[in-house]
Design a protein around this motif. Structure first.
Motif, mmCIF file in Angstrom:
data_model
loop_
_atom_site.group_PDB
_atom_site.id
_atom_site.type_symbol
_atom_site.label_atom_id
_atom_site.label_comp_id
_atom_site.label_asym_id
_atom_site.label_seq_id
_atom_site.Cartn_x
_atom_site.Cartn_y
_atom_site.Cartn_z
ATOM 1 N N ARG A 51 28.054 42.131 43.433
ATOM 2 C CA ARG A 51 28.806 42.953 43.112
ATOM 3 C C ARG A 51 29.648 44.206 43.735
ATOM 4 O O ARG A 51 29.129 44.503 45.128
ATOM 5 C CB ARG A 51 27.973 44.067 41.821
ATOM 6 C CG ARG A 51 28.501 45.349 41.597
ATOM 7 C CD ARG A 51 28.327 46.415 40.569
ATOM 8 N NE ARG A 51 26.692 47.696 41.590
ATOM 9 C CZ ARG A 51 25.979 47.973 41.102
ATOM 10 N NH1 ARG A 51 25.500 46.848 40.080
ATOM 11 N NH2 ARG A 51 24.504 48.721 42.156
ATOM 12 N N GLN A 92 33.702 46.608 40.481
ATOM 13 C CA GLN A 92 33.563 47.943 39.715
ATOM 14 C C GLN A 92 34.542 48.155 39.208
ATOM 15 O O GLN A 92 34.468 48.674 37.916
ATOM 16 C CB GLN A 92 32.738 48.936 40.661
ATOM 17 C CG GLN A 92 30.660 49.052 40.663
ATOM 18 C CD GLN A 92 31.309 50.248 41.434
ATOM 19 O OE1 GLN A 92 31.543 50.482 42.196
ATOM 20 N NE2 GLN A 92 29.238 50.239 41.455
ATOM 21 N N ASN A 95 35.751 48.144 35.646
ATOM 22 C CA ASN A 95 34.301 48.765 34.807
ATOM 23 C C ASN A 95 34.243 49.900 34.130
ATOM 24 O O ASN A 95 33.771 50.621 33.648
ATOM 25 C CB ASN A 95 33.115 48.629 35.451
ATOM 26 C CG ASN A 95 32.551 46.895 35.914
ATOM 27 O OD1 ASN A 95 32.961 46.124 34.995
ATOM 28 N ND2 ASN A 95 31.206 46.843 36.657
ATOM 29 N N ASP A 201 26.223 50.950 36.256
ATOM 30 C CA ASP A 201 26.386 49.329 36.940
ATOM 31 C C ASP A 201 24.986 48.553 36.670
ATOM 32 O O ASP A 201 24.579 47.270 36.064
ATOM 33 C CB ASP A 201 26.841 48.608 37.686
ATOM 34 C CG ASP A 201 28.706 49.238 37.933
ATOM 35 O OD1 ASP A 201 29.642 49.006 36.218
ATOM 36 O OD2 ASP A 201 29.283 49.061 38.537
ATOM 37 N N ASP A 205 23.545 45.981 33.588
ATOM 38 C CA ASP A 205 23.401 44.643 34.452
ATOM 39 C C ASP A 205 21.797 44.446 34.024
ATOM 40 O O ASP A 205 21.635 43.039 34.653
ATOM 41 C CB ASP A 205 24.030 44.486 35.891
ATOM 42 C CG ASP A 205 25.504 44.638 36.094
ATOM 43 O OD1 ASP A 205 26.123 44.261 34.842
ATOM 44 O OD2 ASP A 205 25.223 44.933 36.814
#
Length: 305
Positions: A51, A92, A95, A201, A205
């Motif tokens: 990520r 990121q 998102n 996140d 995830d």
């Protein structure tokens, strides 16, 4: 001496992540952290997510993402085939929707408020604070400022302790209210903060093992508290590894300090096995050796039944 992990502390269906910030190239400290992430993942059979934490829109650059992907591929942590990378890779900045949804949830519970305080303001409010971290004293908590583009957003923290498991240190307790105060989740430039985007996140995830440097150890309590406010069903366990220090300054390696980058080593034709060996040695995982293959990194970790 391998790092022993107690099986009773481990979650089922383990998922971990490697989360570099694309504000520069990787250095040896990042490689050492990657050895921990992928080494733990290999010995546990865990899924690894890559990520890119580009929440800082002013400093993050796309070419650094390309550089980091190349560096990780050169070292053997990831590989690319006909169907893409062998692990989930994302930024990121993709998102925004999930962050807005999380903010709406906190807002609906009356847990957020606008804040006009700058870092300088907070520093002036802590004239006798000898710690590295500044404590936000809740200056704007009851001002009822209207949200706007030039104001930050904070989330209300109570004064309760938070308990968590570190796979090396054991059971730990922190009090975010006394450490940092009400947490900033969006800054005055409109950037989601590290803590907020990181937590959201990880929840999306299903990350349940967080492997990272011990410089982020103090982040655990506040991130767990934020997870609870977002109604997390399960909390992750943590593993905080030691840092590689700059020999001259005794401070951690960093991009800001212009630490020698992995890209520079690659340009100098240094073999990946030599880079891995040096990182593992400097972080204390092994004695000085000339070569370390990516297949060998899991030997530094053992699960105790």
């Amino acid at each position: 001496m391998p790092i022993v992990i107690d099986k009773d502390m481990l979650p089922k269906n383990p998922v971990t992540r490697f989360a570099p910030s694309p504000t520069g190239c990787l250095h040896l400290g990042h490689v050492a952290s990657a050895i921990f992430v992928w080494g733990v993942a290999k010995v546990l059979g865990a899924k690894v997510i890559l990520r890119f934490e580009d929440h800082d829109r002013q400093r993050s650059k796309k070419h650094f993402i390309s550089n980091i992907l190349h560096e990780l591929e050169y070292l053997g942590f990831i590989c690319k085939g006909d169907f893409g990378w062998d692990c989930l890779v994302y930024n990121q900045s993709e998102n925004e929707g999930r962050y807005e949804k999380a903010l709406d949830w906190l807002r609906s519970k009356g847990l957020t408020y606008a804040c006009s305080c700058s870092r300088k303001d907070i520093n002036n409010q802590n004239p006798s604070n000898d710690s590295v971290e500044l404590l936000y004293l809740g200056t704007c908590r009851n001002k009822h400022l209207a949200e706007s583009d030039n104001l930050g957003l904070r989330v209300l923290f109570d004064g309760n302790d938070e308990q968590f498991i570190d796979l090396i240190k054991g059971v730990e307790v922190q009090n975010p209210g006394r450490q940092c105060g009400d947490l900033l989740i969006k800054d005055r430039r409109g950037n989601w903060t590290y803590h907020f985007s990181n937590v959201v996140d990880d929840l999306y995830d299903l990350v349940n093992i967080v492997v990272r440097g011990e410089d982020l150890f103090d982040s655990c309590g506040r991130q767990i508290k934020l997870m609870k406010l977002l109604s997390a069903n399960k909390l992750p366990v943590y593993l905080h590894h030691p840092l590689i220090l700059d020999n001259s300054q005794k401070e951690k390696l960093s991009k800001k300090r212009r630490s020698l980058s992995i890209s520079q080593l690659i340009d100098q034709k240094v073999p990946p096995q030599a880079i891995l060996a040096e990182a593992a040695f400097q972080i204390g995982l092994c004695e000085k050796i000339e070569r370390l293959s990516i297949e060998e990194v899991e030997r530094f970790f053992v699960v105790k039944e």
